[in-house]
Design a protein around this motif. Structure first.
Motif, short mmCIF file in Angstrom:
data_model
loop_
_atom_site.label_atom_id
_atom_site.label_comp_id
_atom_site.label_asym_id
_atom_site.label_seq_id
_atom_site.Cartn_x
_atom_site.Cartn_y
_atom_site.Cartn_z
N GLU A 139 2.31 1.92 -0.90
CA GLU A 139 3.53 2.41 -1.53
C GLU A 139 3.66 1.95 -2.98
O GLU A 139 4.15 2.69 -3.84
CB GLU A 139 4.74 1.95 -0.70
N VAL B 276 0.77 11.58 6.80
CA VAL B 276 0.80 10.13 6.59
C VAL B 276 1.18 9.42 7.89
O VAL B 276 0.58 8.40 8.26
CB VAL B 276 1.77 9.77 5.45
N TYR C 277 0.02 -3.64 4.49
CA TYR C 277 -0.88 -2.54 4.11
C TYR C 277 -0.06 -1.36 3.58
O TYR C 277 -0.38 -0.79 2.52
CB TYR C 277 -1.70 -2.12 5.32
N LEU C 278 0.99 -1.00 4.29
CA LEU C 278 1.82 0.12 3.86
C LEU C 278 2.50 -0.19 2.52
O LEU C 278 2.63 0.69 1.66
CB LEU C 278 2.86 0.45 4.92
N LYS C 279 2.94 -1.42 2.34
CA LYS C 279 3.59 -1.80 1.09
C LYS C 279 2.60 -1.71 -0.08
O LYS C 279 2.95 -1.27 -1.18
CB LYS C 279 4.16 -3.21 1.20
N CYS D 111 -1.14 6.83 9.85
CA CYS D 111 -0.71 5.47 10.20
C CYS D 111 -0.87 5.23 11.70
O CYS D 111 -1.22 4.11 12.13
CB CYS D 111 0.74 5.26 9.79
N TRP E 121 -3.05 2.15 13.05
CA TRP E 121 -2.46 1.12 13.92
C TRP E 121 -3.23 0.99 15.23
O TRP E 121 -3.53 -0.12 15.67
CB TRP E 121 -1.00 1.48 14.19
N TYR F 284 -5.64 -3.57 10.80
CA TYR F 284 -4.18 -3.68 10.75
C TYR F 284 -3.55 -3.44 12.12
O TYR F 284 -2.80 -2.49 12.33
CB TYR F 284 -3.62 -2.69 9.71
#
Length: 715
Positions: free
Chosen positions: A247, A101, A242-244, A105, A109, A233
């Motif tokens: 999650e 992960v 995006y990560l939220k 990411c 990014w 992003y």
């Protein structure tokens, strides 16, 4: 042909997939993951489409849900170890999901242009160092390179000492050769100091020119990372959101208990997690000089001493990266011990039918032949069958692999006799430590008569599971097996000189996450560890007793008690109401819970493990959900609910379902989404409906195209 390929270099180089049938990358710190004294790190294996069904591990594929919408899922090998047992291939690798992960990411990014920019900069740095080395009179051994150069030097010791004085660890490749590797963390100031070292000058400037080091015919001409996610992003707020969003799609311990039996999901305390972010732990190379790693050495020594005391054994090694690797390392030690006594022919491994699927897979990897031992109706090893098979194979018996408490969630009263039977026939006892959470400070593997045991630090000792990894699976051994523990050719203190060799690339495995378990044991102390074991057993028995009037509890020990987990039998509901165990598992999502372990070790059952971390209030919430589901089953059986149109058969219910303009079910929207009053207070909305597993396995898709593309294809 197999190629080892650095993914950052592939931003500039022709990808292996355009040239050869199969390729892999073992490990790399250039994807946003620090070195961490050897790990954990994510690796990858990629192959042409024709070979995908032969790959080990787990593949993420795209299937369809009950509404015909695309849904990602683990495909093919999800339960491979339990289904294929000694024929399983997944034990050759350890899952490193959390690190994957992070690497993902990193790619999201930076995107393709950012990765190209980083790759070009890293390569330029290596070229500048090579130019400076030539200026200093050294010979660069290779004209073609990406980020690593090897030098032929007149005095390797002098160069290494000069580099260390300048703040650099270079690698001795041979008596007159030195290796230098660079990455994106190197600053201009770092580069100037390194150039000064290798050129032998005090200049603070860089060489004016650096020759190309990648042949033109090997430069990449094809685009990569073209999916939208890699271009959307690049602002911090956007990345954060995006990560939220990702999650929020998960049920994790921050929402509710994870009652997975035999997979111990317990509290990962913040005080335990903070130390792994400290540079003193993260930014250490696994082969840094010992005098620079005294802190790690002290931590590792203390932790191994504590684990040695907890297990009752003579020694512990932290090198294995997972329980499966621990099994493999332990069996290698047993085989080496037999060989040292001139008994290479001992290759039979007895394994109970209830054992973890990793056990037979590890035995096969270690070159052992698996012979299955039956269990009685109470879930215990069948002593008569064990005696018969131990006697039959006495001349060739190598080991017994036993899980204690058993995989059926009970303490086997005859465990010492089981070990004695194996020892009497010349074998060794390997104890699977997956359930050590029920042993710590009450008993120990050595006390029951085992010779070797692996510990799951990502279970009993609080390292997070991270969606499947990282983990640590150290092994403890009795005194006679100590000479056969793993060692490492590049670190003398990693194990005995007479050992079986390395089982992991890092001398101390995934060292960076050891501070988590260190902090856990240090803060708990002997009294706290004992109390945790007692509460884990108490919590399991509390759940078993609350659910017993509603669900049969399949196995119990003397006095009707279970160990740290219990198995509830759901097989009768099929005849009673047409309800399968999968329906119950899916319905639990509507209540905000991850399902317990389903259909293992017994098909049609749920294995529940609450751990000591959960409060009585949380245990009660889970029990209320299970009891409410039992009431829904009873309503179907009693004719109050339709056998096909009911909340269980259509679970889980998404927000799109419940808020649709048209509601066609015989039950209410409220019953679908808010079956108990407290559910609304922190509602978890499943992102997809029930996934079609068969479709996904038959139509495996492993690419990152937008989900909309799959929906269009399905139409």
């Amino acid at each position: 042909m197999i190629v080892c390929a650095d993914p950052l270099a592939l931003a500039l180089l022709t990808p292996p997939g355009e040239m050869v049938p199969m390729w892999w990358w073992a490990r790399r710190s250039a994807s946003g993951v620090p070195m961490g004294f050897g790990g954990p790190h994510a690796g990858y294996m990629a192959t042409r489409d024709a070979y995908r069904r032969h790959m080990p591990g787990r593949l993420v594929g795209v299937s369809l849900d009950a509404a015909g919408q695309p849904a990602m899922r683990l495909a093919l090998q999800t339960r491979e170890q339990h289904i294929r047992r000694e024929k399983a291939t997944s034990n050759i690798c350890t899952s490193q999901v959390l690190l994957a992960v992070i690497a993902g990411c990193y790619a999201v990014w930076h995107g393709p242009e950012g990765l190209r920019r980083i790759a070009r900069r890293v390569n330029l740095q290596a070229r500048l160092v090579a130019a400076a080395a030539r200026q200093g009179g050294h010979r660069v051994l290779h004209d073609a390179f990406f980020d690593t150069i090897a030098l032929e030097v007149a005095d390797a010791d002098a160069l290494l000492l000069a580099a260390e004085a300048g703040g650099f660890n270079l690698r001795r490749v041979g008596a007159t050769q030195v290796g230098i590797a660079l990455d994106e963390t190197v600053t201009r100031e770092d580069l100037q100091r390194l150039v000064s070292v290798v050129s032998g000058t005090a200049a603070d400037t860089l060489p004016p020119a650096a020759a190309a080091s990648i042949p033109a015919e090997l430069l990449r001409n094809t685009p990569f990372l073209q999916q939208a996610v890699f271009s959307q992003y690049h602002a911090e707020h956007e990345m954060l959101r995006y990560l939220k969003r990702l999650e929020s799609k998960d049920i994790a311990l921050n929402r509710s208990m994870i009652p997975l039996g035999s997979c111990t999901m317990k509290l990962n305390a913040s005080a335990e997690m903070i130390p792994i972010t400290l540079p003193g732990f993260t930014d250490i190379h696994p082969f840094a000089p010992p005098e620079q790693t005294q802190g790690y050495r002290e931590l590792i020594t203390r932790l191994t001493d504590w684990l040695t005391a907890i297990t009752g054994f003579a020694a512990v090694t932290l090198q294995p990266n997972a329980g499966s690797q621990g099994e493999y390392a332990g069996l290698l030690a047993i085989r080496a011990w037999h060989e040292a006594h001139g008994e290479q022919h001992r290759t039979i491994c007895l394994i109970p039918s209830s054992a973890h699927g990793t056990n037979p897979a590890s035995a096969a990897m270690a070159g052992l032949q698996v012979v299955v031992v039956g269990c009685d109706r109470d879930g215990n090893i069948d002593l008569a069958d064990l005696r018969a098979k131990a006697a039959k194979h006495a001349a060739n018996l190598a080991a017994l692999m036993v899980t204690y408490p058993s995989t059926h969630g009970v303490f086997e009263a005859e465990i010492r006799e089981i070990c004695a039977i194996v020892h009497a026939h010349g074998g060794q006892v390997y104890m699977d430590g997956a359930n050590l959470n029920a042993q710590v400070a009450l008993t120990s593997p050595a006390a029951i008569g085992a010779d070797v045991c692996h510990l799951n630090l990502h279970k009993t000792f609080c390292i997070p599971h991270g969606g499947g990894g990282p983990g640590v699976g150290p092994i403890g051994v009795a005194a006679h097996l100590v000479p056969h523990l793993p060692n490492h050719p590049l670190r003398a203190d990693a194990g005995p000189a007479s050992g079986v060799g390395p089982v992991a690339a890092g001398p101390f495995g995934s060292a960076m996450i050891l501070p988590i378990s260190y902090a856990y044991v240090r803060m708990m102390g002997p009294a706290g560890l004992k109390r945790a074991t007692e509460v884990a057993i108490l919590n399991a028995n509390y759940i078993a007793n609350r659910l017993r009037p509603h669900y049969p509890v399949l196995y119990t020990g003397p006095g009707g008690m279970v160990a740290h987990e219990c198995i509830v039998d759901c097989r009768g509901f099929q005849a009673e109401a047409g309800v399968m165990v999968e329906d119950i598992a899916k319905r639990l999502m509507d209540y905000g819970f991850h399902a317990p372990t389903m259909s293992w070790p017994v098909a049609g059952t749920l294995m529940i493990e609450p751990t000591e971390s959960e409060s009585k209030a949380e245990l009660d919430r889970f029990c209320e959900a299970m009891i409410a589901i039992r009431g829904e089953i009873a309503a179907i059986a009693g004719g109050k609910a339709d056998r096909t149109d009911n909340p269980l058969k259509h679970a889980p219910h998404t927000a799109g379902d419940v808020m649709a303009n048209v509601w066609t079910h015989a039950y209410s929207r409220e019953q679908a989404a808010f079956p108990l009053p407290w559910v609304a207070a922190a509602k978890y909305w499943p992102p997809v409906k029930r996934v079609d597993n068969v479709y996904g396995d038959r139509n495996l898709v492993c690419t990152c195209a937008p989900l909309e593309a799959y929906a269009q294809a399905a139409e």
